[in-house]
Design a protein around this motif. Sequence first.
Motif, PDB file in Angstrom:
ATOM      1  N   SER A   1       0.833  -1.209   0.000  1.00 20.09           N
ATOM      2  CA  SER A   1       0.000   0.000   0.000  1.00 20.09           C
ATOM      3  C   SER A   1       0.863   1.252   0.000  1.00 20.09           C
ATOM      4  O   SER A   1       0.544   2.242  -0.670  1.00 20.09           O
TER       5      SER A   1
ATOM      6  N   SER B   1      -4.497  -6.391   1.081  1.00 25.33           N
ATOM      7  CA  SER B   1      -5.268  -5.684   2.108  1.00 25.33           C
ATOM      8  C   SER B   1      -6.435  -6.545   2.573  1.00 25.33           C
ATOM      9  O   SER B   1      -6.728  -6.636   3.770  1.00 25.33           O
TER      10      SER B   1
ATOM     11  N   TYR C   1      -7.002  -7.997   6.322  1.00 27.73           N
ATOM     12  CA  TYR C   1      -8.239  -7.861   7.083  1.00 27.73           C
ATOM     13  C   TYR C   1      -8.848  -9.225   7.414  1.00 27.73           C
ATOM     14  O   TYR C   1      -9.500  -9.390   8.448  1.00 27.73           O
TER      15      TYR C   1
ATOM     16  N   CYS D   1     -10.389   2.245  11.012  1.00 26.93           N
ATOM     17  CA  CYS D   1      -9.418   2.404   9.930  1.00 26.93           C
ATOM     18  C   CYS D   1     -10.030   2.006   8.592  1.00 26.93           C
ATOM     19  O   CYS D   1      -9.900   2.731   7.590  1.00 26.93           O
ATOM     20  N   GLY D   2     -10.702   0.853   8.565  1.00 29.42           N
ATOM     21  CA  GLY D   2     -11.334   0.402   7.330  1.00 29.42           C
ATOM     22  C   GLY D   2     -12.367   1.386   6.825  1.00 29.42           C
ATOM     23  O   GLY D   2     -12.432   1.693   5.622  1.00 29.42           O
TER      24      GLY D   2
ATOM     25  N   TRP E   1     -10.606   4.754   5.411  1.00 27.30           N
ATOM     26  CA  TRP E   1      -9.989   4.605   4.089  1.00 27.30           C
ATOM     27  C   TRP E   1     -11.014   4.207   3.026  1.00 27.30           C
ATOM     28  O   TRP E   1     -10.821   4.481   1.837  1.00 27.30           O
ATOM     29  N   PHE E   2     -12.110   3.589   3.439  1.00 26.67           N
ATOM     30  CA  PHE E   2     -13.207   3.296   2.516  1.00 26.67           C
ATOM     31  C   PHE E   2     -13.797   4.599   1.981  1.00 26.67           C
ATOM     32  O   PHE E   2     -13.971   4.772   0.759  1.00 26.67           O
TER      33      PHE E   2
ATOM     34  N   ASN F   1     -10.939  -1.763   1.701  1.00 29.73           N
ATOM     35  CA  ASN F   1     -11.204  -1.168   3.006  1.00 29.73           C
ATOM     36  C   ASN F   1     -12.678  -1.252   3.389  1.00 29.73           C
ATOM     37  O   ASN F   1     -13.005  -1.259   4.582  1.00 29.73           O
TER      38      ASN F   1
ATOM     39  N   GLY G   1     -12.731  -4.446   5.031  1.00 29.00           N
ATOM     40  CA  GLY G   1     -12.161  -4.306   6.372  1.00 29.00           C
ATOM     41  C   GLY G   1     -13.138  -3.689   7.349  1.00 29.00           C
ATOM     42  O   GLY G   1     -13.214  -4.096   8.515  1.00 29.00           O
ATOM     43  N   SER G   2     -13.896  -2.721   6.878  1.00 28.68           N
ATOM     44  CA  SER G   2     -14.905  -2.088   7.731  1.00 28.68           C
ATOM     45  C   SER G   2     -15.970  -3.094   8.170  1.00 28.68           C
ATOM     46  O   SER G   2     -16.365  -3.135   9.342  1.00 28.68           O
TER      47      SER G   2
END
Length: 256
Positions: A57, A141, A145, A175-176, A179-180, A195, A198-199
């Motif tokens: 990243s 990524s 996650y 964080c997810g 960046w989303f 992301n 990840g969220s």
Amino acid sequence: MASVSILHTLFGIFGNAAGLFLFLAPTITFQRIINNSSTEQFSGVPYPMTLLNCLLSGWYGLPFVSENNALVTVINGVGALIEGLYVMVFVMYAPKKEKRFVGWLVVFVLVTFATVALVSVLVLAGDMRRCFCGFAAAVFSVIMYASPLSIVMTVIRTKSVEFMPFFLSLMVFLCGTSWFIFGLLGNDPFLYVCNGFGSLLGALQLILYAIYKDNAGNKDEKQVAEEGGSAKGTGVVDENKQAEEGNLTAAENDKV
């Protein structure tokens, strides 16, 4: 357009802050590992995978790869240093089998990053370079996650969140999400797709924490009660046995 640009920068800054807390969250876990001189049931997979994600990243965010993503490079550069320290400490205290496994993961991380970096510089240019690096960063990524899923399964199986720290789960979610939104505002699918995943995973961990956070204590108390009850019962049996032996000894003495 100006307002979108400002929001894009603000969410990037917020994402950097959340990302830093995410990278620092395992310090509580590693303090426990160092104090106990053991990795216990903590998984070593997330740290090499997070290291690889940070390297890829951070590379993707460089100006000659993609535009307007300098904040991505800054936080992932810091994250790579922190995750490298975590890997070293984990390997130091891990059992031999886990140590060997994590060591091979680190080799995989270094080879993968070197391959992506060299191919992007020596072979590709322009949009092809951006797409190649962005796709590689997005894939790993998602893997980063997804790496705590083993712990999620442990939580469901044991109905205990002992090995899934709340602060870490919260930072994964924040964080997810940050960046989303940053990716959406910058119209960058290589950022918002992974992301967004990840969220969602962070939200799942928080839901599991809310469900099982009280179970560990109740289970321990029940076990202690059962063990205490068994010990007490054994004590009664031992006392009766001792009394019988005493009576038998007294009877033998009377006969003598």
